[in-house]
Design an enzyme around this catalytic site. Structure first.
Site, PDB file in Angstrom:
ATOM      1  N   ARG A 104       1.213  -0.931   0.054  1.00 11.85           N
ATOM      2  CA  ARG A 104       0.204   0.195  -0.150  1.00 11.85           C
ATOM      3  C   ARG A 104       1.079   1.230  -0.029  1.00 11.85           C
ATOM      4  O   ARG A 104       0.475   2.127   0.184  1.00 11.85           O
ATOM      5  CB  ARG A 104      -0.902  -0.091   1.341  1.00 11.85           C
ATOM      6  CG  ARG A 104      -1.908  -0.354   1.144  1.00 11.85           C
ATOM      7  CD  ARG A 104      -3.276  -0.912   0.445  1.00 11.85           C
ATOM      8  NE  ARG A 104      -4.055  -1.551   0.124  1.00 11.85           N
ATOM      9  CZ  ARG A 104      -5.789  -1.583   1.306  1.00 11.85           C
ATOM     10  NH1 ARG A 104      -5.441  -0.637   1.616  1.00 11.85           N
ATOM     11  NH2 ARG A 104      -6.111  -2.488   0.633  1.00 11.85           N
ATOM     12  N   ARG A 155      -3.325   6.411   0.906  1.00  7.61           N
ATOM     13  CA  ARG A 155      -4.646   8.286   1.380  1.00  7.61           C
ATOM     14  C   ARG A 155      -2.918   8.632   2.277  1.00  7.61           C
ATOM     15  O   ARG A 155      -3.395   9.827   2.612  1.00  7.61           O
ATOM     16  CB  ARG A 155      -5.268   7.296   1.980  1.00  7.61           C
ATOM     17  CG  ARG A 155      -6.599   7.597   1.465  1.00  7.61           C
ATOM     18  CD  ARG A 155      -7.669   7.460   1.415  1.00  7.61           C
ATOM     19  NE  ARG A 155      -7.632   5.793   2.469  1.00  7.61           N
ATOM     20  CZ  ARG A 155      -8.404   5.174   3.665  1.00  7.61           C
ATOM     21  NH1 ARG A 155      -9.263   5.990   3.867  1.00  7.61           N
ATOM     22  NH2 ARG A 155      -8.005   4.109   4.377  1.00  7.61           N
ATOM     23  N   ARG A 193      -6.618  11.212  -6.927  1.00  8.24           N
ATOM     24  CA  ARG A 193      -7.471  10.626  -6.773  1.00  8.24           C
ATOM     25  C   ARG A 193      -9.085  11.492  -6.853  1.00  8.24           C
ATOM     26  O   ARG A 193      -9.679  11.400  -7.387  1.00  8.24           O
ATOM     27  CB  ARG A 193      -8.045   9.764  -5.628  1.00  8.24           C
ATOM     28  CG  ARG A 193      -9.379   9.183  -5.229  1.00  8.24           C
ATOM     29  CD  ARG A 193      -9.127   8.511  -3.549  1.00  8.24           C
ATOM     30  NE  ARG A 193     -10.210   9.203  -3.121  1.00  8.24           N
ATOM     31  CZ  ARG A 193      -9.945   8.882  -1.314  1.00  8.24           C
ATOM     32  NH1 ARG A 193     -10.139   7.312  -1.661  1.00  8.24           N
ATOM     33  NH2 ARG A 193     -10.575   9.239  -1.027  1.00  8.24           N
ATOM     34  N   ASP A 212      -6.900  -3.237  -7.502  1.00  7.58           N
ATOM     35  CA  ASP A 212      -7.569  -3.406  -5.646  1.00  7.58           C
ATOM     36  C   ASP A 212      -8.314  -4.601  -5.901  1.00  7.58           C
ATOM     37  O   ASP A 212      -8.094  -5.451  -8.132  1.00  7.58           O
ATOM     38  CB  ASP A 212      -8.921  -2.822  -5.724  1.00  7.58           C
ATOM     39  CG  ASP A 212      -8.820  -3.151  -4.585  1.00  7.58           C
ATOM     40  OD1 ASP A 212      -8.216  -2.572  -3.441  1.00  7.58           O
ATOM     41  OD2 ASP A 212      -9.505  -3.938  -4.347  1.00  7.58           O
ATOM     42  N   TYR A 227     -14.936 -11.265   0.008  1.00  9.66           N
ATOM     43  CA  TYR A 227     -15.972 -10.484  -0.380  1.00  9.66           C
ATOM     44  C   TYR A 227     -17.174 -10.191  -1.001  1.00  9.66           C
ATOM     45  O   TYR A 227     -18.171  -9.668  -0.668  1.00  9.66           O
ATOM     46  CB  TYR A 227     -15.095  -8.735  -0.630  1.00  9.66           C
ATOM     47  CG  TYR A 227     -13.612  -8.435  -0.138  1.00  9.66           C
ATOM     48  CD1 TYR A 227     -14.400  -8.023   1.195  1.00  9.66           C
ATOM     49  CD2 TYR A 227     -12.502  -9.273   0.655  1.00  9.66           C
ATOM     50  CE1 TYR A 227     -13.127  -7.310   1.610  1.00  9.66           C
ATOM     51  CE2 TYR A 227     -11.440  -9.018   1.290  1.00  9.66           C
ATOM     52  CZ  TYR A 227     -11.959  -7.983   1.970  1.00  9.66           C
ATOM     53  OH  TYR A 227     -10.604  -7.443   3.358  1.00  9.66           O
TER      54      TYR A 227
HETATM   55  O1  1CP Z   1       0.141   0.359  -3.071  1.00  5.83           O
HETATM   56  C1  1CP Z   1      -0.630  -0.496  -3.019  1.00  5.83           C
HETATM   57  O2  1CP Z   1      -0.001  -1.589  -2.519  1.00  5.83           O
HETATM   58  C2  1CP Z   1      -1.599  -0.581  -3.907  1.00  5.83           C
HETATM   59  C3  1CP Z   1      -2.487  -0.830  -4.633  1.00  5.83           C
HETATM   60  C4  1CP Z   1      -3.606  -1.646  -4.133  1.00  5.83           C
HETATM   61  C5  1CP Z   1      -3.622  -3.264  -2.917  1.00  5.83           C
HETATM   62  C6  1CP Z   1      -1.952  -4.148  -3.446  1.00  5.83           C
HETATM   63  C7  1CP Z   1      -4.829  -1.861  -3.335  1.00  5.83           C
HETATM   64  C8  1CP Z   1      -4.881   0.384  -3.508  1.00  5.83           C
HETATM   65  N1  1CP Z   1      -5.332  -2.383  -2.619  1.00  5.83           N
HETATM   66  C9  1CP Z   1      -4.348  -3.521  -2.683  1.00  5.83           C
HETATM   67  C10 1CP Z   1      -4.768  -4.754  -2.076  1.00  5.83           C
HETATM   68  C11 1CP Z   1      -5.843  -5.233  -1.855  1.00  5.83           C
HETATM   69  N2  1CP Z   1      -6.986  -4.824  -1.728  1.00  5.83           N
HETATM   70  C12 1CP Z   1      -6.597  -5.927  -0.368  1.00  5.83           C
HETATM   71  C13 1CP Z   1      -4.875  -7.574   0.069  1.00  5.83           C
HETATM   72  C14 1CP Z   1      -4.049  -6.426   0.571  1.00  5.83           C
HETATM   73  C15 1CP Z   1      -4.766  -6.335   1.997  1.00  5.83           C
HETATM   74  O3  1CP Z   1      -4.754  -6.891   3.336  1.00  5.83           O
HETATM   75  O4  1CP Z   1      -4.027  -5.111   2.386  1.00  5.83           O
HETATM   76  C16 1CP Z   1      -7.290  -6.028   0.451  1.00  5.83           C
HETATM   77  C17 1CP Z   1      -7.904  -6.963   1.653  1.00  5.83           C
HETATM   78  C18 1CP Z   1      -8.079  -5.151  -0.524  1.00  5.83           C
HETATM   79  C19 1CP Z   1      -9.876  -4.608   0.128  1.00  5.83           C
HETATM   80  C20 1CP Z   1      -9.377  -3.464  -0.326  1.00  5.83           C
HETATM   81  N3  1CP Z   1     -10.092  -2.241  -0.671  1.00  5.83           N
HETATM   82  C21 1CP Z   1      -9.446  -3.103   1.246  1.00  5.83           C
HETATM   83  C22 1CP Z   1      -9.789  -3.574   2.800  1.00  5.83           C
HETATM   84  C23 1CP Z   1     -11.746  -3.816   3.011  1.00  5.83           C
HETATM   85  C24 1CP Z   1     -11.439  -4.583   4.274  1.00  5.83           C
HETATM   86  O5  1CP Z   1     -11.706  -3.876   5.503  1.00  5.83           O
HETATM   87  O6  1CP Z   1     -11.329  -5.823   4.539  1.00  5.83           O
HETATM   88  C25 1CP Z   1      -9.512  -1.619   0.880  1.00  5.83           C
HETATM   89  C26 1CP Z   1     -10.179  -1.121   2.023  1.00  5.83           C
HETATM   90  C27 1CP Z   1      -9.348  -1.367   0.002  1.00  5.83           C
HETATM   91  C28 1CP Z   1      -8.908   0.284  -0.997  1.00  5.83           C
HETATM   92  C29 1CP Z   1      -8.650   0.609  -1.301  1.00  5.83           C
HETATM   93  N4  1CP Z   1      -7.445  -0.194  -2.195  1.00  5.83           N
HETATM   94  C30 1CP Z   1      -6.696   0.222  -2.637  1.00  5.83           C
HETATM   95  C31 1CP Z   1      -6.324   1.709  -1.434  1.00  5.83           C
HETATM   96  C32 1CP Z   1      -5.487   2.973  -2.053  1.00  5.83           C
HETATM   97  C33 1CP Z   1      -7.819   1.512  -0.849  1.00  5.83           C
HETATM   98  C34 1CP Z   1      -7.937   2.486  -0.558  1.00  5.83           C
HETATM   99  C35 1CP Z   1      -9.301   3.348  -1.315  1.00  5.83           C
HETATM  100  C36 1CP Z   1      -9.044   4.756  -1.218  1.00  5.83           C
HETATM  101  O7  1CP Z   1     -10.139   5.368   0.119  1.00  5.83           O
HETATM  102  O8  1CP Z   1      -8.129   5.881  -1.868  1.00  5.83           O
END
Ligand code: 1CP
Length: 340
Positions: free
Chosen positions: A24, A28, A37, A74, A147
């Protein structure tokens, strides 16, 4: 020019300074990410806009000079590509229309739907510094299915576990479709220029024993075998977050080249268990990166010491949290590279 992360995997030498990137790392906590964004409109608009997704992937590389960049996307784009409705509630996270079988899903349009992510990768092959490894990724089928079945993130993955227990055939159908879609998607990411792949099994902790074997191990093994059957030798990072014991067996059974360790893993035990063949990655606590200062330096030094005789990629044990001060990331990188 050579790429330190790939060199580490293909050679047996142990460099004096380990390569580093952070899960990540685009996100943010960076003001420039929040600005981009806002221009994109929303999170999903950003994922599907190759020019802006390229920009946010590059932002942490420009700031910190990480050794690897992970494409901005994602893990939930695959279910959307299979026809499941996906949206993000501001401040809350992902939402999907819950499913309890594969009957409403289709594999017919996944490649076309995910083509913009491959375009982001292909743009990055020319805009990234030549020494920076480009990482593509996907979620592991179990994690993505948690999910899809619940329609949102859950603390204990109970809805998916319930479906797997009460209707294993229906759950298997969802998993099998995810395996097939993921092989195609990752092969397309590699064709577009990904040097390495990470498979995120973020919710491995909710399964034990035979359930862990059936729903976590076998699907990831099938994905990696599917890539190898296509003649693709691209290194794969496995990340079974919270898996209870048997990490060495996980790595050898699924066939990953790098094993990513979560924050709670006992580093010395896993190092002894895995031996020298597997490259390890991890496992700084993201909360210590929020704290910074002497606590951060001490935690970094402990990891460097534990892994000094091991092929190793420095990373966090889970993703960066949004409240991380960007200057603490600079402190981390300088500490690893011996500059403070
Ligand atoms: O730099 C990076 O790593 C960017 C790419 C990236 C990756 C590898 C994002 C962007 N998401 C992910 C993987 C991801 N997404 C996972 C696996 C890794 C982990 O466990 O963190 C999971 C479970 C998700 C699902 C997801 N997407 C969640 C978690 C939800 C939960 O509560 O279970 C969330 C909050 C997102 C949104 C998301 N994805 C990525 C970002 C930067 C965001 C935040 C969105 C935003 O507000 O900008």
């Amino acid at each position: 020019m050579s790429k330190p992360v790939i060199d580490l995997i293909t050679n047996t030498n142990i460099p004096t300074t380990p390569p580093i990137w952070l899960m990540r790392q685009a996100g943010r906590y960076l003001p420039e990410y929040r600005d981009t964004r806002a221009i994109a409109g929303g999170f999903l608009d950003l994922c599907y806009n190759p020019k802006l997704a390229e920009e946010v992937t590059l932002q942490p590389i420009r700031r910190y000079g990480f050794d690897a960049a992970i494409v901005f996307a994602d893990i939930l784009l695959i279910p959307q590509a299979m026809g499941q409705k996906l949206w993000f509630e501001t401040g809350e996270g992902p939402r999907l229309d819950p499913i309890s079988s594969g009957s409403s899903l289709s594999l017919a349009r996944t490649r076309a739907h995910l083509a913009p992510i491959c375009e982001t990768l292909s743009r990055l092959t020319t805009s990234l510094p030549s020494e920076t490894t480009l990482i593509g990724f996907a979620g592991a089928p179990w994690t993505v299915a948690t999910y899809m079945v619940a329609g949102r993130g859950t603390p204990d993955q109970a809805p998916a576990r319930h479906l797997a227990d009460t209707n294993p055939d229906a759950f298997q159908e969802i998993i099998d479709m995810l395996v097939e879609a993921t092989i195609t998607y990752l092969a397309d990411q590699i064709a577009a220029g990904a040097d390495m792949i990470q498979i995120f099994e973020s919710w491995a902790a909710s399964l034990r024993g035979a359930d862990f074997e059936r729903w976590c191990v076998q699907p990831v093994k099938a994905i990696i075998a599917g890539l190898r059957d296509k003649g693709l030798t691209t290194p794969v990072i496995g990340f079974p977050r919270g898996a209870h014991g048997g990490l060495g067996a996980y790595a050898s059974t699924v066939g990953c080249d790098v094993l990513a360790l979560d924050t709670d893993v006992d580093r010395q035990a896993v190092r002894d268990e895995c031996g020298a063949d597997v490259v390890l990655q991890g496992n700084l606590d993201p909360q210590i990166l929020v704290a910074g200062g002497a606590a951060l330096d001490a935690a970094v030094d402990a990891i460097l010491d534990d892994f000094k005789d091991q092929r190793f990629i420095f990373n966090l044990g889970h993703g960066i949290v949004p409240q991380t001060p960007p200057e603490h990331v600079a402190q981390l990188v300088a500490r690893i590279r011996g500059q403070n």
